[in-house]
Design an enzyme around this catalytic site. Structure first.
Site, PDB file in Angstrom:
ATOM      1  CG  ASN A  53      13.686   4.975 -35.863  1.00  0.00           C
ATOM      2  OD1 ASN A  53      14.272   4.886 -37.001  1.00  0.00           O
ATOM      3  ND2 ASN A  53      14.259   5.323 -34.603  1.00  0.00           N
TER       4      ASN A  53
ATOM      5  CE  LYS B 165      16.975  -2.746 -46.777  1.00  0.00           C
ATOM      6  NZ  LYS B 165      15.569  -2.959 -46.471  1.00  0.00           N
TER       7      LYS B 165
ATOM      8  CB  ALA C 237      12.963  -0.035 -42.826  1.00  0.00           C
TER       9      ALA C 237
ATOM     10  N   GLY D 205      20.869   1.944 -38.175  1.00  0.00           N
ATOM     11  CA  GLY D 205      20.021   0.803 -38.083  1.00  0.00           C
ATOM     12  C   GLY D 205      20.448   0.350 -36.588  1.00  0.00           C
ATOM     13  CB  SER D 206      20.059  -2.915 -34.736  1.00  0.00           C
ATOM     14  OG  SER D 206      20.341  -3.864 -35.835  1.00  0.00           O
TER      15      SER D 206
ATOM     16  CD  GLU E 274      24.688   8.771 -37.249  1.00  0.00           C
ATOM     17  OE1 GLU E 274      24.199   8.695 -36.012  1.00  0.00           O
ATOM     18  OE2 GLU E 274      25.383   9.783 -37.797  1.00  0.00           O
ATOM     19  CG  LEU E 275      25.871   1.469 -35.655  1.00  0.00           C
ATOM     20  CD1 LEU E 275      26.842   0.719 -35.117  1.00  0.00           C
ATOM     21  CD2 LEU E 275      24.896   1.002 -36.887  1.00  0.00           C
TER      22      LEU E 275
ATOM     23  CB  CYS F 260      18.726   6.218 -32.258  1.00  0.00           C
ATOM     24  SG  CYS F 260      18.576   7.502 -33.235  1.00  0.00           S
TER      25      CYS F 260
HETATM   26  P1  NAP Z   1      17.801  -2.895 -38.074  1.00  0.00           P
HETATM   27  O1  NAP Z   1      16.959  -4.031 -37.728  1.00  0.00           O
HETATM   28  O2  NAP Z   1      18.999  -2.751 -38.030  1.00  0.00           O
HETATM   29  O3  NAP Z   1      17.276  -2.422 -39.675  1.00  0.00           O
HETATM   30  C1  NAP Z   1      17.821  -1.473 -40.176  1.00  0.00           C
HETATM   31  C2  NAP Z   1      17.957  -1.310 -41.731  1.00  0.00           C
HETATM   32  O4  NAP Z   1      18.846  -2.415 -42.055  1.00  0.00           O
HETATM   33  C3  NAP Z   1      16.503  -2.043 -42.311  1.00  0.00           C
HETATM   34  O5  NAP Z   1      16.494  -1.396 -43.592  1.00  0.00           O
HETATM   35  C4  NAP Z   1      16.725  -3.281 -42.444  1.00  0.00           C
HETATM   36  O6  NAP Z   1      15.981  -3.856 -43.495  1.00  0.00           O
HETATM   37  C5  NAP Z   1      18.097  -3.478 -42.712  1.00  0.00           C
HETATM   38  N1  NAP Z   1      18.727  -4.632 -42.437  1.00  0.00           N
HETATM   39  C6  NAP Z   1      18.680  -5.788 -41.650  1.00  0.00           C
HETATM   40  N2  NAP Z   1      19.158  -6.866 -42.013  1.00  0.00           N
HETATM   41  C7  NAP Z   1      20.195  -6.725 -42.647  1.00  0.00           C
HETATM   42  C8  NAP Z   1      20.940  -7.161 -43.392  1.00  0.00           C
HETATM   43  N3  NAP Z   1      21.402  -8.481 -43.087  1.00  0.00           N
HETATM   44  N4  NAP Z   1      21.847  -6.724 -44.577  1.00  0.00           N
HETATM   45  C9  NAP Z   1      21.639  -5.416 -44.913  1.00  0.00           C
HETATM   46  N5  NAP Z   1      20.664  -4.652 -44.201  1.00  0.00           N
HETATM   47  C10 NAP Z   1      19.722  -5.163 -43.164  1.00  0.00           C
HETATM   48  O7  NAP Z   1      17.140  -1.796 -36.938  1.00  0.00           O
HETATM   49  P2  NAP Z   1      15.286  -1.327 -37.120  1.00  0.00           P
HETATM   50  O8  NAP Z   1      15.053  -2.134 -35.962  1.00  0.00           O
HETATM   51  O9  NAP Z   1      15.065  -1.015 -38.278  1.00  0.00           O
HETATM   52  O10 NAP Z   1      15.915   0.026 -36.215  1.00  0.00           O
HETATM   53  C11 NAP Z   1      15.882   0.200 -35.020  1.00  0.00           C
HETATM   54  C12 NAP Z   1      17.541   0.825 -34.770  1.00  0.00           C
HETATM   55  O11 NAP Z   1      17.901   1.670 -35.410  1.00  0.00           O
HETATM   56  C13 NAP Z   1      17.613   1.090 -33.304  1.00  0.00           C
HETATM   57  O12 NAP Z   1      18.651   0.376 -32.667  1.00  0.00           O
HETATM   58  C14 NAP Z   1      17.847   2.533 -33.345  1.00  0.00           C
HETATM   59  O13 NAP Z   1      18.564   3.131 -32.031  1.00  0.00           O
HETATM   60  C15 NAP Z   1      18.698   2.559 -34.571  1.00  0.00           C
HETATM   61  N6  NAP Z   1      18.617   3.992 -35.110  1.00  0.00           N
HETATM   62  C16 NAP Z   1      19.753   4.872 -35.003  1.00  0.00           C
HETATM   63  C17 NAP Z   1      19.794   5.900 -35.442  1.00  0.00           C
HETATM   64  C18 NAP Z   1      21.110   6.877 -35.405  1.00  0.00           C
HETATM   65  O14 NAP Z   1      20.977   8.036 -35.845  1.00  0.00           O
HETATM   66  N7  NAP Z   1      21.950   6.604 -34.484  1.00  0.00           N
HETATM   67  C19 NAP Z   1      18.422   6.489 -35.964  1.00  0.00           C
HETATM   68  C20 NAP Z   1      17.462   5.662 -35.997  1.00  0.00           C
HETATM   69  C21 NAP Z   1      17.496   4.488 -35.465  1.00  0.00           C
HETATM   70  P3  NAP Z   1      14.501  -4.596 -43.229  1.00  0.00           P
HETATM   71  O15 NAP Z   1      13.802  -3.494 -42.566  1.00  0.00           O
HETATM   72  O16 NAP Z   1      14.247  -4.701 -44.805  1.00  0.00           O
HETATM   73  O17 NAP Z   1      14.680  -5.807 -42.542  1.00  0.00           O
END
Ligand code: NAP
Length: 474
Positions: A148, A171, A173, A224-225, A246-247, A280
């Site tokens: 995002n 790494k 997304a 990420g999530s 940062e979730l 987020c």
């Molecule tokens: P996500 O599915 O958790 O993916 C985030 C990252 O993790 C991507 O690079 C993804 O790679 C990787 N990933 C997925 N599965 C993994 C695994 N098993 N092992 C290691 N890495 C893995 O989240 P998203 O849908 O991309 O992002 C949205 C989320 O991020 C929302 O919940 C949002 O609130 C959160 N977010 C938080 C912040 C903050 O600062 N707190 C900022 C921005 C976003 P791939 O893309 O290659 O699958």
């Protein structure tokens, strides 16, 4: 655009084929990156470990100078990098340019801040002793970032890590790796020595496994999530990795009856609809004091109805496509569930999904209740549900009724009410009459299941420094 991995100062296409990167506004292919895995991730970590030996010994002034060259190159090329971002993730071009400027602000902030990573000399309680505290780089840092904010999330980690004297493996997304590739090309041009910065695209689970188990890795910084954050935390237990997480968020917005209505509408629009609601820190649920709920809802409806939806590359577009079908279906599901439970759609409530492009219209719902999905889960879409409240205590209780604790917002002109609300919200970031509180100088991060650690500000540098205590007996 053909992206490559960057390992030990070399661009490489090695991997198990390629990952296709699609343009979410058109459904067409925009480019490819290598589908890297264990071999590439291990090679990148090895390179970073070797480079750490010399990079960690450079002066902070040398590191800051390289960071500032990268900062300048990024700004000189901001339009081009922003276009790549818009084409791979869909946000309007003006927002993408804003994100590049925001990313650059982290680089300059940490280039300066690292010069003040002072240690301490503490008066000892025993004669002939000297107590020193040193700040030293943690070592090899690996990072995993979401789609995002493809530039800012990486810059917010990479800049402090490099400034502190760490070496780095990123790494990005799989949906948005090309912005990172272009940023790395500019970093290479800035002159970082080989192995100091490395980039691996490909299988998240395979690369993630290497990141959490390779003995040379000292720190994992993840955005990420919450679900994947927890998984990585479990994987990191055996190696006792230093973690920053940062979730997810689920931000409440409280609008009190004494708020400046113009400011509140403007703040809610900024918080809710930036990046089509895919941030987020997006306001997810809006609590409005009962005496003004009608007027506020109408004002929000009018402002929302004016938003222009379309391809982010087109002039004047304010709401781009959602990043993929899952995102689109989640918004549609949240709205349907809310309507089934008694909410009314004031504007929006529909969208169009065609040829692999998913546009959801900005939506305002009234009569929301706390049992609706939209009031309990991060929507990650342009949906604004409004629920009435009566007292400040009730508003704070409703706002805190979640396992998340990233960002919260409220609008009031009363110092007394505002102080009560600000101090009782269980959130790491609180915007008071402010719908856009993020900045490089401030610590950004969540409480509860929104994560561990802070990025930005002094805290953002500390996350990449070890504290070493040296006791000297004279
Ligand atoms: P996500 O599915 O958790 O993916 C985030 C990252 O993790 C991507 O690079 C993804 O790679 C990787 N990933 C997925 N599965 C993994 C695994 N098993 N092992 C290691 N890495 C893995 O989240 P998203 O849908 O991309 O992002 C949205 C989320 O991020 C929302 O919940 C949002 O609130 C959160 N977010 C938080 C912040 C903050 O600062 N707190 C900022 C921005 C976003 P791939 O893309 O290659 O699958």
């Amino acid at each position: 655009m053909e992206g490559k991995n960057y390992i030990n100062g070399e661009w490489s296409t090695a991997g198990d084929g390629v990952i296709e990167v699609m343009n979410p506004a058109t459904g067409e292919k925009f480019g490819t990156v290598p589908n890297g895995g264990e071999t590439e991730a291990s090679a990148a970590v090895d390179a970073a470990a070797e480079a750490f030996k010399s990079w960690s010994k450079t002066t902070v002034y040398e590191r800051a100078s390289l960071l500032m060259k990268w900062h300048d190159l990024l700004l000189e090329n901001k339009q081009e990098v922003a276009e790549i971002m818009t084409k791979e993730m869909g946000k309007p071009l003006a927002e993408a340019v804003g994100e590049i400027e925001y990313s650059a602000s982290f680089i300059s902030w940490f280039a300066e801040e690292a010069k003040r990573s002072n240690g301490r000399l503490i008066p000892a309680s025993k004669e002939g002793k000297r107590i020193q505290v040193l700040k030293q780089p943690v070592g090899v840092v690996v990072s995993i970032t979401p789609w995002n904010f493809p530039a800012a999330m990486m810059a917010r980690k990479m800049a402090p890590a490099l400034a502190a004297g760490c070496t780095f493996v990123a790494k990005p997304a799989k949906l948005t790796p090309l912005t990172a590739v272009r940023m790395y090309e500019l970093a290479e041009e800035a002159g970082f020595p080989k192995g100091v910065i490395n980039l691996v695209t490909g299988s998240a689970s395979k690369i993630g496994r290497v990141f959490t188990s390779h003995p040379a890795v000292r720190k994992l910084t993840f955005t990420g999530s919450t679900e994947i954050g927890k998984e990585l935390m479990k994987q990191s237990a055996d190696s006792m990795l230093n973690l920053s997480l940062e979730l997810g968020g689920h931000a409440p917005i409280i609008v009190c009856e004494d708020a400046n209505m113009d400011l509140a509408v403007e703040g809610v629009m900024a918080s809710k609809f930036r990046n089509a609601g895919q941030t987020c820190v997006c306001g997810n649920r809006i609590y409005v004091q009962r005496s003004i709920v009608e007027e506020f809802s109408q004002r929000l409806q009018e402002a929302t109805a004016k938003l222009k939806v379309g391809n982010g590359m087109d002039e004047g577009v304010q709401i781009g496509p959602l990043v993929d079908q899952d995102g689109y279906e989640k918004s549609a599901r949240h709205v349907q569930d809310a309507v089934d439970k008694g909410a009314k759609v004031l504007v929006g409530g529909d969208g169009r999904a065609e040829n692999g492009a998913f546009f959801y219209n900005p939506t305002v719902l009234i009569n929301a209740t706390q049992d609706m999905l939209v009031m309990n889960e991060e929507t990650f879409g342009p949906v604004a549900p409004i629920m009435a409240f009566d007292t400040d205590e009730e508003a704070v209780r409703l706002a805190n009724d979640t396992r998340f604790g990233l960002a919260a917002y409220f609008f009031t002109d009363s110092l007394t009410r505002g102080t009560y609300i600000a101090e009782n919200l269980e959130y790491g970031i609180v915007g008071w009459n402010d719908g856009a509180p993020s900045s490089a100088q401030a610590p950004f991060g969540g409480m509860k299941e929104s994560g561990i650690g802070r990025e930005g500000g002094q805290e953002g540098l500390d996350a990449f420094l070890e504290t070493k205590y040296i006791s000297i007996k004279l």
